[in-house]
Design a protein around this motif. Sequence first.
Motif, PDB file in Angstrom:
ATOM      1  N   ASP A  75     -13.411 -10.172 -20.056  1.00  0.00           N
ATOM      2  CA  ASP A  75     -13.583  -9.136 -21.048  1.00  0.00           C
ATOM      3  C   ASP A  75     -15.513  -9.520 -20.426  1.00  0.00           C
ATOM      4  OD1 ASP A  75     -14.246 -11.498 -21.981  1.00  0.00           O
ATOM      5  OD2 ASP A  75     -13.556 -11.948 -24.291  1.00  0.00           O
ATOM      6  N   GLY A  76     -16.191  -9.217 -21.428  1.00  0.00           N
ATOM      7  CA  GLY A  76     -17.344  -9.280 -21.200  1.00  0.00           C
ATOM      8  C   GLY A  76     -18.396 -10.767 -21.483  1.00  0.00           C
ATOM      9  N   TYR A  77     -17.406 -11.801 -21.709  1.00  0.00           N
ATOM     10  CA  TYR A  77     -17.635 -12.931 -21.793  1.00  0.00           C
ATOM     11  C   TYR A  77     -16.629 -13.634 -21.123  1.00  0.00           C
ATOM     12  CZ  TYR A  77     -19.166 -11.527 -26.797  1.00  0.00           C
ATOM     13  OH  TYR A  77     -19.759 -10.810 -27.647  1.00  0.00           O
ATOM     14  N   ASN A  78     -16.983 -13.187 -19.481  1.00  0.00           N
ATOM     15  CA  ASN A  78     -15.398 -13.459 -18.471  1.00  0.00           C
ATOM     16  C   ASN A  78     -14.697 -14.747 -19.325  1.00  0.00           C
ATOM     17  OD1 ASN A  78     -15.830 -13.636 -16.011  1.00  0.00           O
ATOM     18  ND2 ASN A  78     -17.214 -15.940 -15.986  1.00  0.00           N
ATOM     19  N   ARG A  79     -14.022 -13.885 -20.433  1.00  0.00           N
ATOM     20  CA  ARG A  79     -12.831 -15.036 -20.207  1.00  0.00           C
ATOM     21  C   ARG A  79     -11.877 -13.785 -20.214  1.00  0.00           C
ATOM     22  NH1 ARG A  79     -13.037 -14.647 -27.082  1.00  0.00           N
ATOM     23  NH2 ARG A  79     -13.659 -12.329 -26.537  1.00  0.00           N
ATOM     24  N   LYS A  80     -10.518 -14.311 -19.043  1.00  0.00           N
ATOM     25  CA  LYS A  80      -9.269 -13.946 -18.681  1.00  0.00           C
ATOM     26  C   LYS A  80      -8.517 -13.762 -19.635  1.00  0.00           C
ATOM     27  CE  LYS A  80      -9.282 -17.202 -14.909  1.00  0.00           C
ATOM     28  NZ  LYS A  80      -9.050 -18.254 -14.041  1.00  0.00           N
ATOM     29  N   VAL A  81      -8.422 -11.877 -19.849  1.00  0.00           N
ATOM     30  CA  VAL A  81      -7.145 -11.317 -20.522  1.00  0.00           C
ATOM     31  C   VAL A  81      -6.663 -10.842 -20.196  1.00  0.00           C
ATOM     32  CG1 VAL A  81      -7.609  -9.338 -21.777  1.00  0.00           C
ATOM     33  CG2 VAL A  81      -9.614  -9.440 -21.141  1.00  0.00           C
ATOM     34  N   HIS A  82      -6.403 -11.054 -19.311  1.00  0.00           N
ATOM     35  CA  HIS A  82      -4.460 -10.537 -18.142  1.00  0.00           C
ATOM     36  C   HIS A  82      -5.183 -10.848 -16.664  1.00  0.00           C
ATOM     37  CE1 HIS A  82      -0.424  -9.771 -19.085  1.00  0.00           C
ATOM     38  NE2 HIS A  82      -0.449  -9.650 -17.622  1.00  0.00           N
ATOM     39  N   GLN A  94      -4.173 -17.232 -18.878  1.00  0.00           N
ATOM     40  CA  GLN A  94      -5.181 -16.060 -20.023  1.00  0.00           C
ATOM     41  C   GLN A  94      -5.754 -16.880 -21.155  1.00  0.00           C
ATOM     42  OE1 GLN A  94      -1.760 -14.009 -21.285  1.00  0.00           O
ATOM     43  NE2 GLN A  94      -3.395 -12.331 -22.108  1.00  0.00           N
ATOM     44  N   ASP A  95      -6.764 -16.478 -22.032  1.00  0.00           N
ATOM     45  CA  ASP A  95      -7.156 -16.675 -22.789  1.00  0.00           C
ATOM     46  C   ASP A  95      -6.377 -16.892 -23.774  1.00  0.00           C
ATOM     47  OD1 ASP A  95     -10.701 -17.567 -23.422  1.00  0.00           O
ATOM     48  OD2 ASP A  95      -9.383 -16.368 -25.000  1.00  0.00           O
ATOM     49  N   ILE A  96      -6.487 -17.891 -24.551  1.00  0.00           N
ATOM     50  CA  ILE A  96      -5.643 -18.204 -25.569  1.00  0.00           C
ATOM     51  C   ILE A  96      -5.890 -17.109 -26.977  1.00  0.00           C
ATOM     52  CG2 ILE A  96      -7.281 -19.260 -27.296  1.00  0.00           C
ATOM     53  CD1 ILE A  96      -5.050 -20.523 -27.932  1.00  0.00           C
ATOM     54  N   TYR A  97      -6.804 -16.088 -26.634  1.00  0.00           N
ATOM     55  CA  TYR A  97      -7.398 -15.055 -28.049  1.00  0.00           C
ATOM     56  C   TYR A  97      -6.266 -14.055 -27.423  1.00  0.00           C
ATOM     57  CZ  TYR A  97     -10.195 -11.819 -29.864  1.00  0.00           C
ATOM     58  OH  TYR A  97     -10.335 -10.257 -30.926  1.00  0.00           O
ATOM     59  N   TYR A  98      -6.181 -13.839 -25.953  1.00  0.00           N
ATOM     60  CA  TYR A  98      -5.401 -13.088 -25.799  1.00  0.00           C
ATOM     61  C   TYR A  98      -4.215 -13.401 -25.000  1.00  0.00           C
ATOM     62  CZ  TYR A  98      -9.744 -10.250 -24.967  1.00  0.00           C
ATOM     63  OH  TYR A  98     -11.251 -10.283 -25.415  1.00  0.00           O
ATOM     64  N   ARG A  99      -3.502 -13.902 -25.687  1.00  0.00           N
ATOM     65  CA  ARG A  99      -2.340 -14.060 -25.775  1.00  0.00           C
ATOM     66  C   ARG A  99      -1.658 -13.821 -26.159  1.00  0.00           C
ATOM     67  NH1 ARG A  99      -2.584 -20.526 -24.113  1.00  0.00           N
ATOM     68  NH2 ARG A  99      -3.790 -20.492 -22.066  1.00  0.00           N
ATOM     69  N   ARG A 124     -12.902  -6.355 -33.499  1.00  0.00           N
ATOM     70  CA  ARG A 124     -14.446  -7.266 -32.947  1.00  0.00           C
ATOM     71  C   ARG A 124     -13.621  -7.198 -30.846  1.00  0.00           C
ATOM     72  NH1 ARG A 124     -11.732 -12.958 -34.602  1.00  0.00           N
ATOM     73  NH2 ARG A 124     -13.170 -13.877 -32.989  1.00  0.00           N
ATOM     74  N   ASP A 125     -12.481  -6.125 -30.785  1.00  0.00           N
ATOM     75  CA  ASP A 125     -12.657  -6.011 -29.461  1.00  0.00           C
ATOM     76  C   ASP A 125     -13.093  -5.613 -29.040  1.00  0.00           C
ATOM     77  OD1 ASP A 125      -9.729  -7.989 -29.334  1.00  0.00           O
ATOM     78  OD2 ASP A 125      -8.752  -6.268 -30.636  1.00  0.00           O
ATOM     79  N   LYS A 126     -13.862  -5.042 -29.421  1.00  0.00           N
ATOM     80  CA  LYS A 126     -14.989  -3.750 -28.862  1.00  0.00           C
ATOM     81  C   LYS A 126     -15.540  -4.785 -27.640  1.00  0.00           C
ATOM     82  CE  LYS A 126     -18.065  -3.796 -31.428  1.00  0.00           C
ATOM     83  NZ  LYS A 126     -19.210  -3.367 -32.766  1.00  0.00           N
ATOM     84  N   ASN A 127     -15.827  -4.617 -26.110  1.00  0.00           N
ATOM     85  CA  ASN A 127     -16.171  -4.987 -25.181  1.00  0.00           C
ATOM     86  C   ASN A 127     -16.185  -4.381 -23.976  1.00  0.00           C
ATOM     87  OD1 ASN A 127     -16.427  -7.753 -23.622  1.00  0.00           O
ATOM     88  ND2 ASN A 127     -15.751  -9.215 -25.329  1.00  0.00           N
ATOM     89  N   ILE A 128     -16.730  -5.056 -22.779  1.00  0.00           N
ATOM     90  CA  ILE A 128     -17.270  -4.426 -21.595  1.00  0.00           C
ATOM     91  C   ILE A 128     -15.526  -5.435 -21.138  1.00  0.00           C
ATOM     92  CG2 ILE A 128     -17.804  -3.886 -19.437  1.00  0.00           C
ATOM     93  CD1 ILE A 128     -20.788  -3.517 -21.299  1.00  0.00           C
ATOM     94  N   TYR A 129     -14.512  -4.584 -20.735  1.00  0.00           N
ATOM     95  CA  TYR A 129     -13.557  -5.141 -19.338  1.00  0.00           C
ATOM     96  C   TYR A 129     -12.932  -4.763 -17.651  1.00  0.00           C
ATOM     97  CZ  TYR A 129     -11.828  -6.123 -24.599  1.00  0.00           C
ATOM     98  OH  TYR A 129     -11.146  -6.418 -25.635  1.00  0.00           O
ATOM     99  N   THR A 130     -13.128  -6.081 -17.424  1.00  0.00           N
ATOM    100  CA  THR A 130     -12.798  -5.427 -16.206  1.00  0.00           C
ATOM    101  C   THR A 130     -11.573  -5.505 -15.116  1.00  0.00           C
ATOM    102  OG1 THR A 130     -15.816  -6.120 -15.905  1.00  0.00           O
ATOM    103  CG2 THR A 130     -14.427  -5.942 -13.746  1.00  0.00           C
ATOM    104  N   CYS A 131     -10.924  -4.885 -14.206  1.00  0.00           N
ATOM    105  CA  CYS A 131     -10.443  -5.012 -13.532  1.00  0.00           C
ATOM    106  C   CYS A 131     -10.768  -5.313 -12.426  1.00  0.00           C
ATOM    107  CB  CYS A 131      -9.280  -3.641 -13.939  1.00  0.00           C
ATOM    108  SG  CYS A 131      -8.135  -3.542 -12.904  1.00  0.00           S
TER     109      CYS A 131
END
Length: 204
Positions: A75-82, A94-99, A124-131
């Motif tokens: 995500d935009g905070y460089n947290r690992k979403v998946h 994976q970041d604990i928020y997205y588990r 709270r999930d509105k963000n920029i996600y990068t694959c």
Amino acid sequence: MDVQLQVKEQFPSWAKALLVLLVLGLLVSGALLVHFRQYFKSVYQVEVDSGAESVQLPCKTIVHLPKDAKVQWTDGYNRKVHVYQNGSDQPGEQDIYYRGQTEMKRKLLEPGDLSLTLKYPTERDKNIYTCTVYNREGRKLKEKQVVLKVKVLSVYQVEVDSGAESVQLPCKTTVHLPEDIKVVWEDGDDRKLHVRDITEVEQK
């Protein structure tokens, strides 16, 4: 009396032809760019209503990926979403928020979908996600960004007199919720007001 004769040279025919070809080339290039503009876009935008069961963040490829390719959503905070690698998900990275909140397609070795499903999106999930797709050496093979916008369907306003014994803040949903859901109430400063694990309540 001297008379000077000046003869103006006409524009060469080859130069005229070159100018015509140049103009035609620019027109054709512009038309193709407009027609295929979707293919050149590196950023997609997805919009979903808050409270929806899920939303898909698109990421597609037209090439075969190596067997040891690593697909990472951040995500935009460089947290690992998946994270997906060696044929399976990597929840430990994976970041604990997205588990428990994400799901990815399994057939990654075929040209097609690397899209990510985000479950029960909230504001709270509105963000920029990068694959991002990496090979075994860590070199980037592909990168695509998706902007997620989450619309809040309704905002309630509750009035209460100062000193009242209590006040109820309404919150209802019409969708089926998973069994292991946790309910968290927060204020505008992201301070937790109340947390309840539904499974624990049902077991009691």
